[in-house]
Design a protein around this motif. Sequence first.
Motif, short mmCIF file in Angstrom:
data_model
loop_
_atom_site.label_atom_id
_atom_site.label_comp_id
_atom_site.label_asym_id
_atom_site.label_seq_id
_atom_site.Cartn_x
_atom_site.Cartn_y
_atom_site.Cartn_z
N GLN B 160 0.83 -1.21 0.00
CA GLN B 160 0.00 0.00 0.00
C GLN B 160 0.86 1.25 0.00
OE1 GLN B 160 -2.29 -1.19 3.44
NE2 GLN B 160 -4.16 -0.90 2.24
N ASP B 187 6.73 -8.64 -1.03
CA ASP B 187 6.55 -10.08 -1.15
C ASP B 187 5.97 -10.43 -2.52
OD1 ASP B 187 7.42 -11.53 1.07
OD2 ASP B 187 5.87 -10.60 2.28
N VAL B 188 6.22 -11.66 -2.96
CA VAL B 188 5.77 -12.08 -4.30
C VAL B 188 4.31 -11.78 -4.57
CG1 VAL B 188 6.87 -13.76 -5.78
CG2 VAL B 188 6.50 -14.33 -3.41
N SER B 189 3.45 -12.12 -3.60
CA SER B 189 2.01 -11.98 -3.87
C SER B 189 1.64 -10.50 -3.99
CB SER B 189 1.19 -12.67 -2.78
OG SER B 189 1.21 -11.94 -1.59
N ILE B 190 2.41 -9.62 -3.37
CA ILE B 190 2.14 -8.18 -3.43
C ILE B 190 2.78 -7.57 -4.68
CG2 ILE B 190 2.25 -6.02 -2.10
CD1 ILE B 190 0.68 -8.23 -0.69
N ALA B 192 2.93 -8.77 -7.65
CA ALA B 192 2.06 -8.91 -8.80
C ALA B 192 0.98 -7.82 -8.79
CB ALA B 192 1.41 -10.29 -8.80
N GLN B 193 0.46 -7.48 -7.61
CA GLN B 193 -0.55 -6.43 -7.52
C GLN B 193 0.01 -5.10 -8.01
OE1 GLN B 193 -1.89 -6.22 -3.43
NE2 GLN B 193 -2.59 -8.34 -3.39
N ASN B 196 0.75 -5.13 -11.86
CA ASN B 196 -0.48 -4.97 -12.64
C ASN B 196 -0.98 -3.54 -12.62
OD1 ASN B 196 -0.51 -7.63 -13.40
ND2 ASN B 196 -2.09 -8.27 -11.95
N MET B 218 10.60 -10.64 -13.82
CA MET B 218 9.60 -9.58 -13.82
C MET B 218 9.81 -8.64 -15.00
SD MET B 218 6.88 -8.99 -12.28
CE MET B 218 6.65 -9.47 -10.55
#
Lengths: 333, 325
Positions: B160, B187-190, B192-193, B196, B218
């Motif tokens: 954020q 972190d990886v999952s963040i 990607a957000q 995008n 990436m």
Amino acid sequence: MRDTTAPLLDVAGLKTVFHTRSGDVHAVNSISFALEAGELVGVVGESGSGKSVTMMSLMDLLPRSAEIVGGEVLFEGRDVRGMTRAELLQLRGRDVGFVFQDPMTSLNPVFTVGRQITERLRKHMGMTKAEAKVRAAELLGLVGISDPERRLSDYPHQFSGGMRQRVMIAIALACDPKLLIADEPTTALDVTIQAQIIELVRDLRRKLDMGIIWITHDLGVVAGIADRVIVMYAGQIVEQGPVRDLFARPQHPYTRALLETLPKVTGERSERLHTIEGQPPSLGDEPTSCPFAPRCAHAFARCMTENPFRVDVGGGHDVACWWDPETGEMRDV
Amino acid sequence: MSEALVEVRNLTMHFDIHAGILRRKVGAVRAVDGLSFDIMQGETLGLVGESGCGKSTTGRAILRLYDPTDGSVKIDGVDIASLNTSDLRKARPQMQMIFQDPQASLNPRMNVSEIIAEPLREHTKMDSAARDARVRELMDAVGLNRAFASRYPHEFSGGQRQRIGIARALALNPKFIVCDEPIAALDVSIQAQVVNLLEDLQRELGLTYLFISHDLSMVRHLATRVAVMYLGKIVELAPRDALYSDPHHPYTQALLSAVPVADPEVEATRKQIILEGDVPSPAKPPEGCNFCTRCPKVMDICRKVSPEFREHAPGRFSACHLMDE
């Protein structure tokens, strides 16, 4: 006495809590796993998943604010939590080696590298100064540092990042440990240097018979080096299994999402990255429901009220989830 | 091909080394050593390389956060490198930066709406109502909940916080944004957000990015073209697919082969090029080609003559004697 049938490391129901000013944080919630001699287990998870705290809890290397509140840790059948301070020091100094992410903060800047290796050899292996020096040079050579005799008198700052990590590995290997715990050992390094270190560890594994716990957030590193993988989320093991099986048929929605979200350097290129919406839970309370459920596309009503236990899916592979990716239905357990 | 928005010519950034009681100049760190390349309108140019190769310094010198030692940087026809202070200030709104560490680049004593409004206060004559409206619009654009406008940076997660940094960078409708490792701390999952989001904003607003990263996977995902740096120089620049499927420079080949693949079957069989040794110091680069001390394909000429950075095939640039044969 030593139990020869017991695994090298056997952990059952380990729980660690941090006491902070804003309340308790349940960092490790009932972790159970075993490690055989000679086996390399990769532990993956994002920051805050409890992977480092779990491994530090094993040898009681926690900061003061943390407390182990439950569980059992057996090293070759011996109860680690019941050990005296002297026994614990002996265990940590001799039987277990540690490699951390940042070698600059784990090496003492005011002593030569030689002194930092020989110190351990003399204390734990009872070597004389001369013997220790010979062995120290041998160790530096083993980890691929050229001209080892001369470099023994260098200080840590005289080594590059990759070389410092090699020195850390040499120190960790000094007393022929049975277990090596490596916490993000290549994360601070560049890819070409990371490739060198991974190559070194592969080579050392062939020469030395030790169990290795390799903590990382990088699934690529794990794929190339581990025998078995443990996936952690919110202080729990959500999935674990042999490396090929886990990558070939990931079971947990979190593992699957992690693998999907990664862009690849070869093969097909996706136009848009998959994301895992939301964020991991804060762990102010011990989870009583599945901690991944709020972010999970497959959650059932049961997942919101009950924390799934680990289900065996065959081939030494288990998952803490009720959703069956093959049928898309709830598992029959 | 579309037009170049950014034209970099012979960009050089040396940092002097001073030593002794008199602080005399004893040498220079050649952080960036004569770069020439274009960034096309609307594209993402990925700039990759290992730590210390000069990729961040390049990004900062292009935005003139450093005064370059030599060379020119034209953004939309204006030579940024030679502008005086007041003209530079007028040019600032069109070029912005997103930093690696959102924690360090956001003022902890300002709340979110103050942080995002700061460039508006500095560079526009908007009244406070107009500024507030713009802040809300920006918060929506980057996916931040409007209700959090009066919260402080420490109350947000890393992902954020990076959104706050992106909203601030967008405030003045820039054309060109330098993204300096914007996802490295996430972190990886963040990651990607955030990636995008950057891609959506580029499409909607027609932005041009210089995306600096050490994450080759990436960069493959989001770059149009990719430049590879080693020890202060670009060794190869090519369209994305060409670079990843058929890297020309031996350093690019080694770099790509060193990236671990998240597939045990691939890892078990693939051939890696393991480079020997470390990167030489940019204060004392080797004679000839900068890569000659580690290159698996080194020839005699490489130790004597520095290879020229040239276009060997349409759109494919590299600096290697092997390509000159």
